[in-house]
Enzyme design. Structure first.
Site, PDB file in Angstrom:
ATOM      1  CB  CYS A  90       3.991   1.303 -12.857  1.00  0.00           C
ATOM      2  SG  CYS A  90       5.164   1.176 -11.517  1.00  0.00           S
ATOM      3  CG  ASP A 121      -0.098  -0.331  -7.136  1.00  0.00           C
ATOM      4  OD1 ASP A 121       0.282  -0.655  -8.270  1.00  0.00           O
ATOM      5  OD2 ASP A 121       0.129   0.787  -6.631  1.00  0.00           O
ATOM      6  CB  ALA A 134      -0.956   0.009   1.195  1.00  0.00           C
ATOM      7  CB  ALA A 135       4.019   2.370   1.452  1.00  0.00           C
TER       8      ALA A 135
HETATM    9  C1  LIG Z   1       3.794  -0.120  -6.327  1.00  0.00           C
HETATM   10  S1  LIG Z   1       4.102   0.222  -4.667  1.00  0.00           S
HETATM   11  C2  LIG Z   1       2.497   0.607  -4.045  1.00  0.00           C
HETATM   12  C3  LIG Z   1       2.066   2.017  -4.330  1.00  0.00           C
HETATM   13  C4  LIG Z   1       0.753   2.364  -3.632  1.00  0.00           C
HETATM   14  N1  LIG Z   1      -0.302   1.434  -4.036  1.00  0.00           N
HETATM   15  C5  LIG Z   1       0.292   3.780  -3.919  1.00  0.00           C
HETATM   16  O1  LIG Z   1      -0.535   3.980  -4.823  1.00  0.00           O
HETATM   17  O2  LIG Z   1       0.729   4.703  -3.238  1.00  0.00           O
HETATM   18  C6  LIG Z   1       4.364  -1.380  -4.016  1.00  0.00           C
HETATM   19  C7  LIG Z   1       4.613  -1.395  -2.513  1.00  0.00           C
HETATM   20  O3  LIG Z   1       4.732  -2.771  -2.090  1.00  0.00           O
HETATM   21  C8  LIG Z   1       5.651  -2.827  -1.028  1.00  0.00           C
HETATM   22  N2  LIG Z   1       6.075  -4.229  -0.867  1.00  0.00           N
HETATM   23  C9  LIG Z   1       7.164  -4.851  -1.377  1.00  0.00           C
HETATM   24  N3  LIG Z   1       7.177  -6.136  -1.007  1.00  0.00           N
HETATM   25  C10 LIG Z   1       6.053  -6.347  -0.267  1.00  0.00           C
HETATM   26  C11 LIG Z   1       5.506  -7.479   0.400  1.00  0.00           C
HETATM   27  N4  LIG Z   1       6.105  -8.667   0.353  1.00  0.00           N
HETATM   28  N5  LIG Z   1       4.345  -7.311   1.078  1.00  0.00           N
HETATM   29  C12 LIG Z   1       3.711  -6.108   1.121  1.00  0.00           C
HETATM   30  N6  LIG Z   1       4.200  -5.003   0.526  1.00  0.00           N
HETATM   31  C13 LIG Z   1       5.340  -5.121  -0.170  1.00  0.00           C
HETATM   32  C14 LIG Z   1       6.737  -1.864  -1.486  1.00  0.00           C
HETATM   33  O4  LIG Z   1       7.548  -1.465  -0.409  1.00  0.00           O
HETATM   34  C15 LIG Z   1       5.915  -0.729  -2.078  1.00  0.00           C
HETATM   35  O5  LIG Z   1       5.634   0.235  -1.097  1.00  0.00           O
END
Ligand SMILES: C[S@@+](CC[C@H](N)C(=O)[O-])C[C@H]1O[C@@H](n2cnc3c(N)ncnc32)[C@H](O)[C@@H]1O
Length: 318
Positions: free
Chosen positions: A243, A189, A121-122
């Site tokens: 993306c 995402d 989500a971040a």
């Molecule tokens: C594409 S970004 C999400 C962007 C967000 N949806 C937004 O619109 O602001 C993908 C996120 O997944 C996190 N991530 C990476 N591995 C992960 C995992 N195993 N479980 C959950 N989150 C993860 C990353 O740190 C990153 O913040």
């Protein structure tokens, strides 16, 4: 139009040649050299478009409405600094977000009162938009695995006035086991190689790209999509997006899911308010993929938007 962009890795240029037809590929490469406008979304949890525009006008900021997406506005990139120095920005009255990214919650279409999961989500652009679409009614679980990004996510949820979120600092791959069949809608995402957001103005945007990185992301995406699937209620929907252009991060991830769960999963048609798109691939290299994958959509990057891949999958009602 031919666009030379010799700085990009040759393996990436070859990939683009195989995924996009020549005209689309040239336009995508040309878009990497453009300075795109700054786009924001009105935060309806805190204000209305009318109130926000009045407030920005008093700061001499005059955004243009995006004609095909209600609540989205654009400004020349030179105005970004002035925009982020406004009181309205500090008070969370709007959120700066790429247009293609705004389309993901729009396609997911979460409703007030539902139980929704944002699995990666971040920094929270889509989580805050989901909460706004839900009018702060219902339950929204947001998961992030990377600690500093998790704290940024929490700060953004607070700043944007989200009251329905429960935040979890954890690996999204464990959620399916812990919370089986719990959610009405899930957004995945997925973390990805971010190929569709390369910018010639920011060489860092492709500095970490490699075929190995794509494989590493693909492994993680398989785990996350399996977890998301396990957490979906029967009859519920999962929106998978990245993306990235790579079929390895998109169609091949979903092909594996569709073959594993059989009739339990059906891809749904996605109708977008834009034309600069291409259907998902049903063949890659020598492999025939699941025929439903033509219902997935690639948004092609252009002078306004980053590239994006979206697929909406429904779990059969039991
Ligand atoms: C594409 S970004 C999400 C962007 C967000 N949806 C937004 O619109 O602001 C993908 C996120 O997944 C996190 N991530 C990476 N591995 C992960 C995992 N195993 N479980 C959950 N989150 C993860 C990353 O740190 C990153 O913040």
């Amino acid at each position: 139009m031919t666009c030379h962009f010799p700085e990009l890795p040759v393996e990436f240029l070859n990939l683009l040649n195989e995924v996009l037809p020549p005209a689309h590929k040239d336009a995508a490469l040309a878009s990497f050299s453009l300075e795109k406008p700054v786009v924001f979304r009105v935060n309806t949890l805190r204000t209305t478009a009318e109130q926000l525009l009045r407030e920005l006008e008093s700061d001499n900021i005059f955004p243009h409405p995006v004609p095909w997406l209600s609540g989205a506005y654009s400004l020349p990139v030179e105005d970004k600094r002035a925009l982020t120095e406004t009181k309205a920005f500090q008070r969370g009255l709007f959120y700066i977000q790429n247009l293609s990214s705004m389309l993901a919650p729009w396609v997911l279409d979460p409703q007030p009162g539902e139980t929704v999961l944002d699995l990666a989500a971040a920094p929270g652009g889509k989580s805050t938009q989901i909460a706004a679409l839900m009018k702060n009614e219902g339950r929204l679980s947001v998961v992030e695995a990377v600690k500093p990004r998790f704290f940024k996510l929490k700060a953004n949820l607070d700043q944007q006035g989200v009251e329905i979120a429960r935040t979890f600092l954890m690996d999204g791959r464990a959620v399916g086991r812990k919370c089986p069949q719990m959610f009405d809608r899930i957004l995945l995402d997925a973390p990805c190689s971010s190929e569709a957001r390369f910018s010639r103005l920011d060489p860092d945007s492709w500095a970490h790209w490699s075929p190995r990185k794509v494989k590493e992301m693909s492994r993680k995406q398989k785990g996350l999509v399996a977890s998301a699937w396990a957490s979906l209620k029967p009859g519920a929907v999962l929106l998978y997006c990245t993306c990235s252009f790579s079929p390895e991060e998109n169609e091949l991830i979903l092909d594996r899911l569709l073959r594993r769960v059989g009739d339990e999963a059906k891809l749904k048609e996605i109708t977008l308010p834009i034309e600069n798109t291409q259907p998902g691939l049903t063949r890659w290299k020598s492999k025939t993929l699941h025929p439903d994958l033509c219902k997935a959509v690639r948004i092609l990057p252009d002078e306004m938007m980053d590239g994006f891949f979206l697929a909406l999958i429904r779990k059969a009602a039991s």
